[in-house]
Design an enzyme around this catalytic site. Structure first.
Site, PDB file in Angstrom:
ATOM      1  CG  ASP A  23      -2.070   0.416   1.321  1.00  0.00           C
ATOM      2  OD1 ASP A  23      -1.842   1.636   0.646  1.00  0.00           O
ATOM      3  OD2 ASP A  23      -3.100  -0.024   0.692  1.00  0.00           O
ATOM      4  CB  SER A  26      -8.736   0.325  -1.414  1.00  0.00           C
ATOM      5  OG  SER A  26      -8.194   0.317  -2.708  1.00  0.00           O
ATOM      6  CG  HIS A  51      -5.098   4.107   0.060  1.00  0.00           C
ATOM      7  ND1 HIS A  51      -5.051   3.017   0.114  1.00  0.00           N
ATOM      8  CD2 HIS A  51      -6.342   3.935  -1.250  1.00  0.00           C
ATOM      9  CE1 HIS A  51      -5.473   1.676  -0.271  1.00  0.00           C
ATOM     10  NE2 HIS A  51      -6.638   2.245  -1.107  1.00  0.00           N
TER      11      HIS A  51
END
Ligand SMILES: *[C@@H]1O[C@H](CO)[C@@H](O)[C@H](O)[C@H]1NC(C)=O
Ligand SMILES: *[C@@H]1O[C@H](CO)[C@@H](O)[C@H](O)[C@H]1NC(C)=O
Ligand SMILES: *[C@@H]1O[C@H](CO)[C@@H](O)[C@H](O)[C@H]1NC(C)=O
Ligand SMILES: *[C@@H]1O[C@H](CO)[C@@H](O)[C@H](O)[C@H]1NC(C)=O
Ligand SMILES: *[C@@H]1O[C@H](CO)[C@@H](O)[C@H](O)[C@H]1NC(C)=O
Ligand SMILES: *[C@@H]1O[C@H](CO)[C@@H](O)[C@H](O)[C@H]1NC(C)=O
Ligand SMILES: *[C@@H]1O[C@H](CO)[C@@H](O)[C@H](O)[C@H]1NC(C)=O
Length: 760
Positions: A141, A517, A190
């Site tokens: 990630d 995600s 994220h």
């Protein structure tokens, strides 16, 4: 339409996991050295020095040891391959070399609580009962933030009980901009969000400016996280993704979580995520992937290799709304995660069409949409602006507006957060607002602080979640299952903007975002939970347990049925005791690949094992891969006919008997032989066949039924969907001698949202 396309692009690409753009970099000089992956399958048996072998191969082609050294970026060791900077000519020479499976350019991919765990019935009480502390989830990630509210506790743990056991970073292109940290630290939010969803600590009083206030926790707070930072402000390079898989396998993680992917069909041996996941599977590691955010169009699913878990995104029972109140007392409720408080104060309300910035080249036909850079600050300043489309709010904000009411029917099932007071109402409500503006002397409005409402429709798969059928293997159903991925609150990096405006200067510890995600780490957490309870289960067994125990999703809410939700919504608690599992190992996947058109030569390269052999040389359907779901692609106008062979392994009590139940929609018949299975030991295997038959069908998008193995005491149920649908003879024919079918469909340009504008 072009305008809307751009708008949707902007919102989607900023909010979550848009995928990008393979070969974003356009054709350049053929002699320029660009990063490529030279993939050579599995690591050869016996003595093997990856670095030495790769260096000498490069030296042979590039001509000198020093240029080989300069060119080499990664030498992969958990499997056989390397990443290096090569010219077009060097690429050609490597491609023709014995032992090379594929030379793959360095594609740039893009990234694709907490109520969500409780919503799926996985309560705090369930967690902690199992020894998840031994389980490590590896995430590929944007990195992870090491120190803020939730992660401050994490930081303590790094020092004490090793919460984050490792963090590595990869940047083969050596591209950094001023926002990137050259370390595993997250500048985008994220990776912090996904890792805290999977395994974040329990932190009370977490909220987004008071919204969704509650206790934040990951699925398996006891598990440990290894962060492999492969995504940067420019995206995520495939050579780095493969390097991260390589390290994660060597590090011995238990589950790999990958919330990113490519946006169009790739063959299994040219997709680095499929390749990495294959070698992970060989090493006993399940890879959990996001299905993609390219829905609701058919064939949009990505990460569809049968050895991975492909996760769609669905809603939880909480939605975020904000009300707009007009001067005449009318109240309109819209979607928005609105953290701004105007204290009920009314402001002048204008229509965007009345605020065109003519010197910037705008006209009312542009400014009615409140597009950034086209608004007139003399008109907008101090006012609330009504806009005829969903936009990110920066058009009004930059012109000094107080807030915005946007009318749009394009997105109705999830909310965005904006850099100013904002709400998104329906187009028909928008007409009423416009009518009020046009018929009132001094129109005014206010926007109220956001609220959370109960969504009684939940769960349903959100519109953006990518849909099946599987674009490469029509007889393997994808996605596999669905998990919460809509308006998910989880930890955030305080240096990353919280809203869809990149320049939003605010800083938050928790943020609410949507995407596959977000659903993927829910499934990864669930997989880690199962792995902790059953350390000896194979990746396929864990995946089977998650799929066959998934909670049914209401088919009436989904025209595309299983192509939206697969086997259903994850249910981690039930997944601990599926009773039976559909197990599969490397040999089974090899047989599958042979059916897909790979031959003994290419298979040996992939497995690195000279004893691998494709017994059947005829490509055919994938009916016999021991998959926990059933998919039958029928040529348009042909009768329904398929015979599937499956084997279940008893993982319940030693003495157990199972009977099969079948449900079918109209249109086809399922028969199972035998209908009764009796086991006397744990680990015992029993095989059965499933015949799916019916009359000719044409233009059938999908119809489905299911088979359920039910134990005689009703304690265990293993359910598998059975899906039947039409495919076109060309170019989709599953019986093509060419293995890799590449659909030629195109999505409407409105949803061509990839890569134009940026980071998640
Ligand atoms: C977190 O770390 C960064 C960089 O080391 C530092 O600038 C920041 O002040 C830290 N924040 C907290 C809350 O400790
Ligand atoms: C969240 O809820 C807790 C407990 O009800 C309360 O003490 C806290 O002030 C709330 N936080 C916010 C930001 O509303
Ligand atoms: C008009 O637009 C230009 C370019 O975006 C901007 O520089 C200018 O300040 C705007 N004028 C007004 C009055 O908003
Ligand atoms: C895979 O399982 C089959 C039986 O289901 C077995 O015959 C085969 O040896 C196994 N292969 C590997 C690589 O373990
Ligand atoms: C196997 O497939 C490769 C690639 O498609 C092809 O070049 C090769 O000739 C095939 N080998 C055999 C024995 O069919
Ligand atoms: C596999 O066979 C190839 C060609 O016959 C040979 O070069 C290679 O050394 C063999 N590899 C192993 C591990 O036996
Ligand atoms: C399972 O079925 C067999 C044969 O029908 C029977 O003898 C046995 O008692 C059953 N076992 C259980 C646990 O129901």
């Amino acid at each position: 339409m072009a305008k809307k396309g751009l708008m949707i692009s902007r919102l989607y690409s900023m909010l979550f996991a848009a995928f990008c753009l393979i070969n974003c970099h356009a054709a350049a000089d053929a002699n320029e050295r660009k990063v490529h992956i030279v993939y050579m399958g599995d690591r050869p048996k016996g003595e093997f020095s990856a670095a030495t072998t790769h260096h000498s191969m490069l030296k042979g082609v590039l001509g000198s040891a020093s240029s080989a050294k300069k060119s080499l970026i990664y030498s992969y060791g958990s499997f056989n391959g390397f990443a290096a900077k090569l010219t077009d000519e060097e690429v050609r020479r490597f491609s023709e070399m014995d032992g090379v499976v594929r030379v793959i350019p360095n594609h740039i991919l893009k990234l694709h609580t907490t109520r969500s765990w409780d919503f799926i019935g996985f309560t705090q009480d369930a967690v902690g009962a199992k020894p998840e502390g031994d389980v490590v989830i590896g995430l590929l990630d944007t990195g992870k933030l090491m120190n803020h509210t939730q992660t401050a506790m994490v930081l303590t743990k790094i020092k004490s009980s090793h919460k984050i056991i490792g963090g590595r970073y990869y940047n083969s292109e050596n591209w950094y901009d001023e926002t990137d940290f050259k370390s595993p630290r997250d500048s985008e939010g994220h990776g912090t969000h996904t890792s805290s969803t999977a395994a974040g600590d329990k932190v009370p009083g977490a909220s987004y400016y008071g919204l969704a206030n509650g206790t934040a926790r990951g699925g398996v707070p006891g598990a440990r996280i290894a962060m492999y930072k492969v995504c940067w402000s420019f995206g995520c390079a495939t050579a780095d993704i493969l390097a991260a898989f390589d390290d994660a396998i060597a590090d011995g993680v238990d589950v790999i979580s990958v919330s990113l992917g490519a946006d169009w069909p790739l063959a299994y041996d040219e997709d680095p995520i499929a390749i990495g996941a294959f070698h992970a599977m060989k090493n006993g590691i399940l890879t959990s992937n996001s299905a993609g955010n390219s829905g609701p169009w058919p064939y949009s699913v990505s990460n569809y290799a049968p050895w991975t878990l492909t996760v769609a995104a669905s809603t939880i029972d909480r939605k975020f709304v904000a009300k707009a109140v007009l001067g005449n007392g009318q109240v309109f409720t819209g979607l928005s995660i609105n953290s701004f408080e105007l204290h009920g104060k009314s402001f002048p309300l204008i229509w965007g069409g009345h605020a065109a910035n003519y010197s910037a080249g705008a006209s009312p036909d542009i400014s009615r949409y409140c597009i950034t850079g086209f608004m007139n600050s003399y008109k907008v300043e101090g006012k609330i602006v009504f806009c005829e489309t969903l936009w990110d709010g920066t058009g009004v904000l930059q012109a000094g507006g107080v807030g915005t009411i946007m009318a749009d029917d394009e997105i109705t099932d999830f909310a965005f957060n904006y850099p100013l007071p904002a709400t998104q109402i329906s187009a028909s409500d928008g007409e009423k607002v416009l009518d009020y503006i046009k018929t009132t002397e001094n129109p005014t409005a206010t926007i109220l602080l956001g609220e959370t409402w109960t969504d009684y429709m939940a769960p349903y798969v959100v519109s953006f979640s990518s849909r099946g059928p599987n674009p490469i293997t029509p007889d393997i159903l994808k996605p596999d299952l669905t998990a919460p991925g809509v308006d998910i609150i989880a930890a955030w990096s305080p240096v990353a903007p919280p809203s869809v405006d990149w320049e939003d200067p605010r800083s938050v510890d928790y943020n609410i975002i949507s995407g596959t995600s977000m659903s993927c780490p829910h499934a990864s957490g669930a997989a880690a939970y199962v792995k902790a309870a059953h350390p000896d289960w194979s990746p396929a067994a864990i995946k089977s347990a998650l799929m066959t125990t998934a909670t049914l999703v209401d088919p009436k809410k989904h025209e595309d049925l299983e192509f939206a939700y697969g086997s259903g919504q994850i249910n981690p608690t039930r997944a601990l005791s599926p009773g039976l599992v559909y197990d599969a190992n490397e040999t089974d996947y090899i047989n599958f690949l042979c059916k897909q058109g790979y031959n003994t030569t290419t298979i040996r390269l992939i497995t690195g094992d000279n004893s691998s052999v494709c017994t059947s040389t005829t490509p055919g359907p994938a009916w016999d891969l021991n998959y926990p779901s059933f998919s039958l692609a029928v040529l348009d106008g042909q009768p329904i006919y398929g015979v599937f062979t499956r084997t279940v392994t008893n993982v319940g009590p030693p003495n157990s008997n199972y009977t099969v139940w079948m449900t079918t929609q109209r249109g086809f018949t399922i028969s199972v032989e035998p209908q009764f299975l009796s086991f006397s030991t744990v680990g015992e295997k029993k095989s059965f066949t499933v015949r799916v038959t019916g009359p000719k069908i044409s233009q059938q998008p999908i119809t489905s039924g299911s088979i359920v193995w039910v134990s005689s005491d009703y304690k265990y149920m293993a359910r598998s969907p059975v899906v039947v649908y039409n495919v076109l003879p060309t170019p989709y024919s599953p019986y093509d001698s060419k293995s890799q079918r590449k659909p030629t469909f195109r999505r409407p340009s409105m949803y061509h949202k990839n890569g134009i504008l940026g980071r998640n």
